[in-house]
Write a protein that holds these residues in place. Structure first.
Motif, PDB file in Angstrom:
ATOM      1  N   UNK A 178       2.181   7.358  -6.431  1.00 31.95           N
ATOM      2  CA  UNK A 178       1.077   8.230  -6.666  1.00 31.95           C
ATOM      3  C   UNK A 178       1.563   9.669  -6.193  1.00 31.95           C
ATOM      4  N   UNK A 179       1.886   9.744  -4.870  1.00 31.23           N
ATOM      5  CA  UNK A 179       2.206  10.797  -4.310  1.00 31.23           C
ATOM      6  C   UNK A 179       3.608  11.635  -5.030  1.00 31.23           C
ATOM      7  N   UNK A 180       4.519  10.775  -5.227  1.00 29.78           N
ATOM      8  CA  UNK A 180       6.039  11.181  -5.896  1.00 29.78           C
ATOM      9  C   UNK A 180       5.502  11.946  -7.037  1.00 29.78           C
ATOM     10  N   UNK A 181       4.557  11.243  -7.844  1.00 27.65           N
ATOM     11  CA  UNK A 181       4.322  12.150  -9.283  1.00 27.65           C
ATOM     12  C   UNK A 181       3.428  13.291  -9.165  1.00 27.65           C
ATOM     13  N   UNK A 182       3.078  13.710  -7.945  1.00 25.57           N
ATOM     14  CA  UNK A 182       2.526  15.004  -7.747  1.00 25.57           C
ATOM     15  C   UNK A 182       3.480  15.876  -6.896  1.00 25.57           C
ATOM     16  N   UNK A 194       0.724  -1.329   0.008  1.00 24.84           N
ATOM     17  CA  UNK A 194       0.018  -0.146  -0.066  1.00 24.84           C
ATOM     18  C   UNK A 194       0.885   1.288  -0.046  1.00 24.84           C
ATOM     19  N   UNK A 195       1.869   1.161   0.727  1.00 23.93           N
ATOM     20  CA  UNK A 195       2.725   2.497   0.831  1.00 23.93           C
ATOM     21  C   UNK A 195       3.511   2.689  -0.235  1.00 23.93           C
ATOM     22  N   UNK A 198      -7.458   6.300  -6.291  1.00 26.13           N
ATOM     23  CA  UNK A 198      -6.455   5.502  -6.238  1.00 26.13           C
ATOM     24  C   UNK A 198      -6.919   4.551  -5.189  1.00 26.13           C
ATOM     25  N   UNK A 199      -7.286   4.981  -4.146  1.00 26.54           N
ATOM     26  CA  UNK A 199      -7.686   4.175  -3.188  1.00 26.54           C
ATOM     27  C   UNK A 199      -8.641   2.843  -3.513  1.00 26.54           C
ATOM     28  N   UNK A 200      -9.578   3.547  -4.454  1.00 29.99           N
ATOM     29  CA  UNK A 200     -10.561   2.455  -4.680  1.00 29.99           C
ATOM     30  C   UNK A 200      -9.805   1.287  -5.918  1.00 29.99           C
ATOM     31  N   UNK A 201      -8.904   1.677  -6.579  1.00 31.42           N
ATOM     32  CA  UNK A 201      -8.036   0.919  -7.489  1.00 31.42           C
ATOM     33  C   UNK A 201      -7.665  -0.355  -6.467  1.00 31.42           C
ATOM     34  N   UNK A 202      -6.797   0.295  -5.737  1.00 23.11           N
ATOM     35  CA  UNK A 202      -6.050  -0.775  -4.724  1.00 23.11           C
ATOM     36  C   UNK A 202      -6.942  -1.617  -3.970  1.00 23.11           C
ATOM     37  N   UNK A 203      -7.975  -1.261  -3.537  1.00 23.03           N
ATOM     38  CA  UNK A 203      -8.998  -1.925  -2.634  1.00 23.03           C
ATOM     39  C   UNK A 203     -10.223  -2.650  -3.397  1.00 23.03           C
ATOM     40  N   UNK A 204     -10.182  -2.611  -4.778  1.00 26.66           N
ATOM     41  CA  UNK A 204     -11.322  -2.872  -5.194  1.00 26.66           C
ATOM     42  C   UNK A 204     -11.756  -4.235  -5.164  1.00 26.66           C
ATOM     43  N   UNK A 205     -10.806  -5.227  -4.894  1.00 23.27           N
ATOM     44  CA  UNK A 205     -11.148  -6.685  -4.670  1.00 23.27           C
ATOM     45  C   UNK A 205     -12.207  -6.733  -3.354  1.00 23.27           C
ATOM     46  N   UNK A 206     -12.341  -5.543  -2.573  1.00 25.65           N
ATOM     47  CA  UNK A 206     -13.041  -5.741  -1.333  1.00 25.65           C
ATOM     48  C   UNK A 206     -14.616  -5.142  -1.780  1.00 25.65           C
TER      49      UNK A 206
END
Length: 141
Positions: A25-29, A18-19, A110-118
């Motif tokens: 994501x954050x580095x790209x910003x 997750x980190x 971004x959060x939704x993509x990572x946790x989309x399996x839930x």
């Protein structure tokens, strides 16, 4: 049950993944995980550097670099506490608040993509349990 299926191991493994995802994501910003985490604490209200470090589970001396970068960006201000002049209070500036608000819709995606399996119920339960663990250990680390 295999050690790899136990809570501690899984939390550490999922935490690293997750980190890494959030960090990219954050580095790209142009932002670090530490800067984001500090904003997440300060968006809820002012805090001293010691209080901020406790919430971030880091040593207060290590929070100084993050605070300095956020101050350089104009995203936070610091003032001596009127009740205790030795205590410095950190507060988000309007520019810091705008930066935080600007990230929110992107972060939710971004959060939704990572946790989309839930599904929603599973995400809510996961967040409830993680908050329970976190709340029980804030300041003990």
């Amino acid at each position: 049950m295999s050690f790899r299926r136990r809570a501690g191991f899984l939390l550490a493994t999922v935490g690293r993944r997750t980190e890494a995802a959030w960090g990219g994501f954050l580095r790209s910003r142009g932002m670090t995980n530490a800067e984001f985490a500090a904003l997440a604490v300060l968006v809820d209200g002012s805090a001293s550097q010691v209080e901020l470090a406790r919430q971030l589970a880091i040593d207060a001396r290590n929070a100084g670099a993050t605070v300095g970068r956020l101050r350089e960006r104009g995203w936070l201000s610091s003032e001596a506490d009127t009740a205790d002049r030795r205590r410095v209070v950190l507060t988000l500036t309007p520019e810091g608040r705008r930066a935080w608000d600007g990230l929110q819709s992107e972060l939710r995606g971004s959060h939704s993509d990572y946790f989309s399996v839930l599904d929603e119920t599973e995400r809510t339960e996961l967040e409830r349990l993680l908050n329970k663990l976190n709340d029980a250990h804030v300041g003990h680390g």
